[in-house]
Design a protein around this motif. Structure first.
Motif, PDB file in Angstrom:
ATOM      1  N   ALA A 192     -36.903 -51.108 -32.668  1.00  0.00           N
ATOM      2  CA  ALA A 192     -37.824 -51.749 -31.435  1.00  0.00           C
ATOM      3  C   ALA A 192     -37.672 -51.633 -29.845  1.00  0.00           C
ATOM      4  O   ALA A 192     -38.684 -51.707 -29.433  1.00  0.00           O
ATOM      5  N   MET A 193     -36.508 -51.144 -29.864  1.00  0.00           N
ATOM      6  CA  MET A 193     -36.322 -50.800 -28.336  1.00  0.00           C
ATOM      7  C   MET A 193     -37.002 -49.775 -27.866  1.00  0.00           C
ATOM      8  O   MET A 193     -37.522 -49.633 -26.704  1.00  0.00           O
ATOM      9  N   GLN A 216     -41.858 -47.462 -25.327  1.00  0.00           N
ATOM     10  CA  GLN A 216     -42.905 -46.419 -25.315  1.00  0.00           C
ATOM     11  C   GLN A 216     -44.295 -47.401 -24.935  1.00  0.00           C
ATOM     12  O   GLN A 216     -45.281 -46.620 -24.233  1.00  0.00           O
ATOM     13  N   LEU A 217     -44.281 -48.389 -25.189  1.00  0.00           N
ATOM     14  CA  LEU A 217     -45.420 -49.374 -25.054  1.00  0.00           C
ATOM     15  C   LEU A 217     -45.630 -49.689 -23.451  1.00  0.00           C
ATOM     16  O   LEU A 217     -46.572 -49.955 -23.054  1.00  0.00           O
ATOM     17  N   ASP A 218     -44.473 -49.716 -22.718  1.00  0.00           N
ATOM     18  CA  ASP A 218     -44.335 -50.030 -21.549  1.00  0.00           C
ATOM     19  C   ASP A 218     -44.866 -48.688 -20.508  1.00  0.00           C
ATOM     20  O   ASP A 218     -44.773 -48.982 -19.470  1.00  0.00           O
ATOM     21  N   GLY A 219     -44.893 -47.416 -21.420  1.00  0.00           N
ATOM     22  CA  GLY A 219     -45.290 -46.480 -20.649  1.00  0.00           C
ATOM     23  C   GLY A 219     -44.174 -45.540 -20.306  1.00  0.00           C
ATOM     24  O   GLY A 219     -44.495 -44.532 -19.657  1.00  0.00           O
ATOM     25  N   ALA A 220     -43.165 -45.675 -20.934  1.00  0.00           N
ATOM     26  CA  ALA A 220     -41.923 -44.737 -20.679  1.00  0.00           C
ATOM     27  C   ALA A 220     -42.070 -43.287 -21.559  1.00  0.00           C
ATOM     28  O   ALA A 220     -42.465 -43.524 -22.655  1.00  0.00           O
ATOM     29  N   TRP A 278     -32.710 -41.844 -20.846  1.00  0.00           N
ATOM     30  CA  TRP A 278     -31.780 -42.383 -19.653  1.00  0.00           C
ATOM     31  C   TRP A 278     -31.768 -43.846 -19.572  1.00  0.00           C
ATOM     32  O   TRP A 278     -30.847 -44.550 -19.239  1.00  0.00           O
ATOM     33  N   LYS A 279     -32.848 -44.673 -19.793  1.00  0.00           N
ATOM     34  CA  LYS A 279     -32.928 -46.044 -19.710  1.00  0.00           C
ATOM     35  C   LYS A 279     -32.665 -46.748 -20.973  1.00  0.00           C
ATOM     36  O   LYS A 279     -32.177 -48.107 -20.843  1.00  0.00           O
ATOM     37  N   VAL A 280     -32.647 -46.089 -22.287  1.00  0.00           N
ATOM     38  CA  VAL A 280     -32.502 -46.761 -23.315  1.00  0.00           C
ATOM     39  C   VAL A 280     -31.193 -46.264 -24.253  1.00  0.00           C
ATOM     40  O   VAL A 280     -30.501 -46.823 -24.417  1.00  0.00           O
ATOM     41  N   THR A 281     -31.558 -44.910 -24.419  1.00  0.00           N
ATOM     42  CA  THR A 281     -30.532 -44.262 -25.281  1.00  0.00           C
ATOM     43  C   THR A 281     -29.124 -44.365 -24.828  1.00  0.00           C
ATOM     44  O   THR A 281     -28.144 -44.849 -25.350  1.00  0.00           O
ATOM     45  N   ILE A 282     -29.032 -43.745 -23.547  1.00  0.00           N
ATOM     46  CA  ILE A 282     -27.503 -43.751 -23.101  1.00  0.00           C
ATOM     47  C   ILE A 282     -27.003 -45.007 -22.664  1.00  0.00           C
ATOM     48  O   ILE A 282     -25.879 -44.984 -23.100  1.00  0.00           O
ATOM     49  N   PRO A 283     -27.608 -45.930 -22.129  1.00  0.00           N
ATOM     50  CA  PRO A 283     -26.859 -47.342 -21.937  1.00  0.00           C
ATOM     51  C   PRO A 283     -26.445 -48.053 -23.241  1.00  0.00           C
ATOM     52  O   PRO A 283     -25.420 -48.571 -23.149  1.00  0.00           O
ATOM     53  N   LEU A 284     -27.199 -47.830 -24.289  1.00  0.00           N
ATOM     54  CA  LEU A 284     -26.936 -48.497 -25.693  1.00  0.00           C
ATOM     55  C   LEU A 284     -25.859 -47.789 -26.391  1.00  0.00           C
ATOM     56  O   LEU A 284     -25.334 -48.135 -27.416  1.00  0.00           O
ATOM     57  N   ILE A 285     -25.456 -46.549 -25.935  1.00  0.00           N
ATOM     58  CA  ILE A 285     -24.661 -45.809 -26.965  1.00  0.00           C
ATOM     59  C   ILE A 285     -23.213 -45.479 -25.860  1.00  0.00           C
ATOM     60  O   ILE A 285     -22.488 -44.731 -26.438  1.00  0.00           O
TER      61      ILE A 285
END
Length: 316
Positions: free
Chosen positions: A199-200, A205-209, A216-223
């Protein structure tokens, strides 16, 4: 709840804590015998002069910090430290880049790559080969009269003496470390990415990323927790680099000891049965590894915490 009749025996309760300690006991016993006692023994020996001179045993004689002083100021310790870190960084940078790229590709919901099990097995295979055997293979391939130089000669480029040039030898060691370990790193990072709630990615993607921003904004911080583990374990393995340069350079670190690592330096003391110097060098390596690991762990966690505080402040 059924009442217990008078005269009936109550069921005997099971002490799960007791069985937990029983199952843990073999681990603590093995750890004490094979890790904790040798660790204290190493610290103890580092303060003594204790070596063999021919057939004569010299020591043990208490010398305080003399062994540490000799290693740090009267030897090529810092040269070997630079060799070790340089070859590790040379192999680790492509390792982490390729591992992150493959982890994202294999776990991409958009690509849906087929035969993932096959590809995972292939990239992990080099990790199963003994480092000494891998080094012997590269020694044969990149020898002056080896297949690689025969190919270069047939192309009109000429012979390049990989094992006699500083950059060639260091490059081969870095390449071997990369090939042996990037598969293991990829599997770990894949597990980390697969643990992220899909869902993240959908929200981003819905926000236009775009793909780069999602990475860089989702994958890297969460791992980051797994990334910190990978970095620390790879760094410990890099500081302990031994078998590949040992076999490839015939324990000499040639040319001109530019491929001589810290563990090869330690091995030379232990081969000469100089247990005092070997113990002191082991303690120094322990301290270096501890400081570097703490710095990496601290920096990654502080960065993640600061980012979380900034986001929380914006929401407020």
């Amino acid at each position: 709840m059924k009442a217990v009749r008078s005269g009936e025996r109550r069921p005997k309760s099971i002490s799960y804590a007791k069985w937990g300690y029983i199952f843990l006991a073999p681990f603590f016993l093995a750890y004490t015998v094979f890790s904790l006692i040798p660790l204290f023994s190493t610290f103890y020996n580092s303060f003594f002069e204790n070596f063999m001179s021919g057939l004569k045993q010299v020591g043990p004689t208490y010398v305080g910090l003399a062994n540490f002083k000799e290693i740090l100021f009267d030897s090529d310790f810092f040269r070997y430290l630079w060799n070790t870190l340089y070859m590790w960084i040379l192999g680790f940078i492509p390792q982490i880049v390729f591992a992150l790229l493959l982890a994202v590709l294999f776990t991409s919901l958009r690509l849906h790559l087929k035969f993932q099990g096959f590809f995972k097995s292939v990239i992990y295979m080099p990790n199963l080969i003994m480092a000494s055997a891998f080094a012997m293979l590269f020694y044969a391939l990149f020898a002056d009269a080896g297949p690689v130089n025969n190919l270069l000669n047939s192309m009109g480029i000429g012979t390049y003496r990989f094992l006699s040039e500083v950059d060639g030898t260091r490059g081969l060691i870095a390449l071997m470390n990369f090939l042996m370990w990037f598969g293991n790193t990829t599997i770990l990072l894949m597990a980390a990415v697969m643990g992220i709630d899909t869902a993240m990615f959908e929200v981003a993607q819905l926000d236009g990323a775009n793909s780069w921003q999602v990475f860089w904004k989702v994958t890297i911080p969460l791992i980051k927790p797994i990334l910190a583990y990978v970095l620390i374990t790879c760094m410990i393995g890099g500081v302990q680099m031994f078998d590949v340069p040992q076999v490839l350079t015939n324990a000499k670190g040639s040319p001109s000891r530019t491929a001589f690592t810290l563990i090869m330096f330690l091995n030379s003391h232990l081969t000469n049965k100089n247990y005092g110097m070997g113990g002191a060098l082991s303690v120094i390596l322990f301290a270096i590894t501890g400081v570097l690991s703490y710095a990496v762990f601290r920096s990654i966690n502080v960065t993640a915490l600061n980012r979380g505080l900034r986001k929380g402040g914006k929401r407020l």
